[in-house]
Design a protein around this motif. Structure first.
Motif, PDB file in Angstrom:
ATOM      1  N   SER A  25      17.140  -4.446  92.215  1.00  0.00           N
ATOM      2  CA  SER A  25      16.539  -3.789  91.049  1.00  0.00           C
ATOM      3  C   SER A  25      16.800  -4.578  89.772  1.00  0.00           C
ATOM      4  CB  SER A  25      17.052  -2.355  90.918  1.00  0.00           C
ATOM      5  OG  SER A  25      18.434  -2.344  90.624  1.00  0.00           O
ATOM      6  N   LEU A  26      17.972  -5.206  89.659  1.00  0.00           N
ATOM      7  CA  LEU A  26      18.268  -6.045  88.500  1.00  0.00           C
ATOM      8  C   LEU A  26      17.333  -7.250  88.444  1.00  0.00           C
ATOM      9  CD1 LEU A  26      20.137  -6.586  86.077  1.00  0.00           C
ATOM     10  CD2 LEU A  26      21.573  -7.914  87.634  1.00  0.00           C
ATOM     11  N   LEU A  27      17.110  -7.899  89.564  1.00  0.00           N
ATOM     12  CA  LEU A  27      16.211  -9.058  89.605  1.00  0.00           C
ATOM     13  C   LEU A  27      14.773  -8.648  89.279  1.00  0.00           C
ATOM     14  CD1 LEU A  27      17.568 -11.026  92.684  1.00  0.00           C
ATOM     15  CD2 LEU A  27      17.718 -11.675  90.286  1.00  0.00           C
ATOM     16  N   ILE A  28      14.333  -7.521  89.815  1.00  0.00           N
ATOM     17  CA  ILE A  28      12.972  -7.045  89.528  1.00  0.00           C
ATOM     18  C   ILE A  28      12.836  -6.708  88.049  1.00  0.00           C
ATOM     19  CG2 ILE A  28      11.343  -5.155  89.941  1.00  0.00           C
ATOM     20  CD1 ILE A  28      12.307  -5.200  92.876  1.00  0.00           C
ATOM     21  N   SER A  29      13.845  -6.093  87.474  1.00  0.00           N
ATOM     22  CA  SER A  29      13.812  -5.753  86.045  1.00  0.00           C
ATOM     23  C   SER A  29      13.726  -7.009  85.182  1.00  0.00           C
ATOM     24  CB  SER A  29      15.053  -4.959  85.654  1.00  0.00           C
ATOM     25  OG  SER A  29      15.120  -3.755  86.363  1.00  0.00           O
ATOM     26  N   LEU A  30      14.512  -8.013  85.522  1.00  0.00           N
ATOM     27  CA  LEU A  30      14.461  -9.269  84.764  1.00  0.00           C
ATOM     28  C   LEU A  30      13.099  -9.946  84.900  1.00  0.00           C
ATOM     29  CD1 LEU A  30      18.004 -10.731  85.492  1.00  0.00           C
ATOM     30  CD2 LEU A  30      17.144  -9.849  83.320  1.00  0.00           C
ATOM     31  N   PHE A  31      12.524  -9.881  86.089  1.00  0.00           N
ATOM     32  CA  PHE A  31      11.216 -10.473  86.308  1.00  0.00           C
ATOM     33  C   PHE A  31      10.147  -9.758  85.477  1.00  0.00           C
ATOM     34  CE2 PHE A  31       7.231 -10.680  88.795  1.00  0.00           C
ATOM     35  CZ  PHE A  31       7.025 -12.049  88.729  1.00  0.00           C
ATOM     36  N   VAL A  32      10.160  -8.429  85.465  1.00  0.00           N
ATOM     37  CA  VAL A  32       9.196  -7.651  84.686  1.00  0.00           C
ATOM     38  C   VAL A  32       9.382  -7.907  83.195  1.00  0.00           C
ATOM     39  CG1 VAL A  32       8.522  -5.303  84.042  1.00  0.00           C
ATOM     40  CG2 VAL A  32       8.861  -5.881  86.444  1.00  0.00           C
ATOM     41  N   LEU A  33      10.609  -7.966  82.739  1.00  0.00           N
ATOM     42  CA  LEU A  33      10.882  -8.258  81.328  1.00  0.00           C
ATOM     43  C   LEU A  33      10.353  -9.630  80.939  1.00  0.00           C
ATOM     44  CD1 LEU A  33      12.261  -7.326  78.718  1.00  0.00           C
ATOM     45  CD2 LEU A  33      14.329  -8.442  79.535  1.00  0.00           C
ATOM     46  N   ASN A  34      10.529 -10.602  81.807  1.00  0.00           N
ATOM     47  CA  ASN A  34      10.023 -11.949  81.554  1.00  0.00           C
ATOM     48  C   ASN A  34       8.494 -11.949  81.471  1.00  0.00           C
ATOM     49  OD1 ASN A  34       9.973 -14.687  81.187  1.00  0.00           O
ATOM     50  ND2 ASN A  34      10.226 -15.177  83.343  1.00  0.00           N
ATOM     51  N   LEU A  35       7.830 -11.191  82.347  1.00  0.00           N
ATOM     52  CA  LEU A  35       6.373 -11.102  82.309  1.00  0.00           C
ATOM     53  C   LEU A  35       5.881 -10.460  81.022  1.00  0.00           C
ATOM     54  CD1 LEU A  35       5.408 -10.042  85.942  1.00  0.00           C
ATOM     55  CD2 LEU A  35       5.015 -12.242  84.852  1.00  0.00           C
ATOM     56  N   ALA A  84       6.244 -12.957  78.151  1.00  0.00           N
ATOM     57  CA  ALA A  84       5.229 -14.010  78.249  1.00  0.00           C
ATOM     58  C   ALA A  84       3.871 -13.481  77.801  1.00  0.00           C
ATOM     59  CB  ALA A  84       5.147 -14.529  79.674  1.00  0.00           C
ATOM     60  N   ASP A  85       3.531 -12.246  78.188  1.00  0.00           N
ATOM     61  CA  ASP A  85       2.263 -11.644  77.786  1.00  0.00           C
ATOM     62  C   ASP A  85       2.202 -11.460  76.270  1.00  0.00           C
ATOM     63  OD1 ASP A  85      -0.279 -10.455  78.364  1.00  0.00           O
ATOM     64  OD2 ASP A  85       0.639  -8.519  77.891  1.00  0.00           O
ATOM     65  N   GLU A  86       3.305 -11.041  75.656  1.00  0.00           N
ATOM     66  CA  GLU A  86       3.342 -10.881  74.199  1.00  0.00           C
ATOM     67  C   GLU A  86       3.137 -12.214  73.491  1.00  0.00           C
ATOM     68  OE1 GLU A  86       7.020  -8.981  73.269  1.00  0.00           O
ATOM     69  OE2 GLU A  86       6.336  -7.022  73.958  1.00  0.00           O
ATOM     70  N   MET A  87       3.741 -13.274  74.007  1.00  0.00           N
ATOM     71  CA  MET A  87       3.580 -14.593  73.391  1.00  0.00           C
ATOM     72  C   MET A  87       2.145 -15.086  73.523  1.00  0.00           C
ATOM     73  SD  MET A  87       7.111 -16.511  74.363  1.00  0.00           S
ATOM     74  CE  MET A  87       6.682 -17.962  73.449  1.00  0.00           C
ATOM     75  N   ILE A  88       1.527 -14.841  74.672  1.00  0.00           N
ATOM     76  CA  ILE A  88       0.137 -15.258  74.879  1.00  0.00           C
ATOM     77  C   ILE A  88      -0.781 -14.498  73.934  1.00  0.00           C
ATOM     78  CG2 ILE A  88      -1.793 -15.165  76.509  1.00  0.00           C
ATOM     79  CD1 ILE A  88       0.258 -15.840  78.708  1.00  0.00           C
ATOM     80  N   ASN A  89      -0.570 -13.185  73.795  1.00  0.00           N
ATOM     81  CA  ASN A  89      -1.400 -12.388  72.894  1.00  0.00           C
ATOM     82  C   ASN A  89      -1.212 -12.808  71.449  1.00  0.00           C
ATOM     83  OD1 ASN A  89      -2.512 -10.911  74.963  1.00  0.00           O
ATOM     84  ND2 ASN A  89      -1.046  -9.237  74.793  1.00  0.00           N
ATOM     85  N   LYS A  90      -0.004 -13.150  71.049  1.00  0.00           N
ATOM     86  CA  LYS A  90       0.257 -13.581  69.680  1.00  0.00           C
ATOM     87  C   LYS A  90      -0.445 -14.913  69.405  1.00  0.00           C
ATOM     88  CE  LYS A  90       4.445 -13.132  68.199  1.00  0.00           C
ATOM     89  NZ  LYS A  90       5.874 -13.385  67.973  1.00  0.00           N
TER      90      LYS A  90
END
Length: 100
Positions: free
Chosen positions: A10-20, A23-29
């Motif tokens: 669950s920790l790894l999945i959470s880190l992966f989702v946070l990273n996504l 990245a999406d926020e940076m692309i939108n900006k």
């Protein structure tokens, strides 16, 4: 040990989702900053460009069309086409340069 594996997963999945999400926020900006370039005043730019033309109405009409499509008008009353490649390469159906 039975709790360790699900906790780690669950920790790894959470880190992966946070990273996504980051990245999406940076692309939108980046997309927001590049998708809305500054619009120029086509009327004023074309009036300046066509002030010495013998057929000013026709010059301003053609210049306005080119400016609306390219969002650029070369400085001066003639020449300087290298400043705005889109404006410089637009042609009529007959193959002649459209923009004054």
């Amino acid at each position: 040990m039975a709790i360790f594996k699900p906790l780690l997963a669950s920790l790894l999945i959470s880190l992966f989702v946070l990273n996504l999400v980051q990245a999406d926020e940076m692309i939108n900006k980046d997309a927001a900053s590049t998708s809305s370039p500054q619009k120029i005043d086509c009327g004023g730019a074309c009036t300046a460009r066509c002030q010495l033309a013998s057929r000013q109405k026709m010059c301003k009409r053609a210049c306005g069309t080119c400016c609306a499509r390219c969002n650029c008008v070369p400085p001066g009353t003639s020449g300087n086409r290298d400043v705005c490649p889109c404006y410089a390469t637009m042609t009529t159906h007959g193959g002649r340069l459209k923009c004054p």
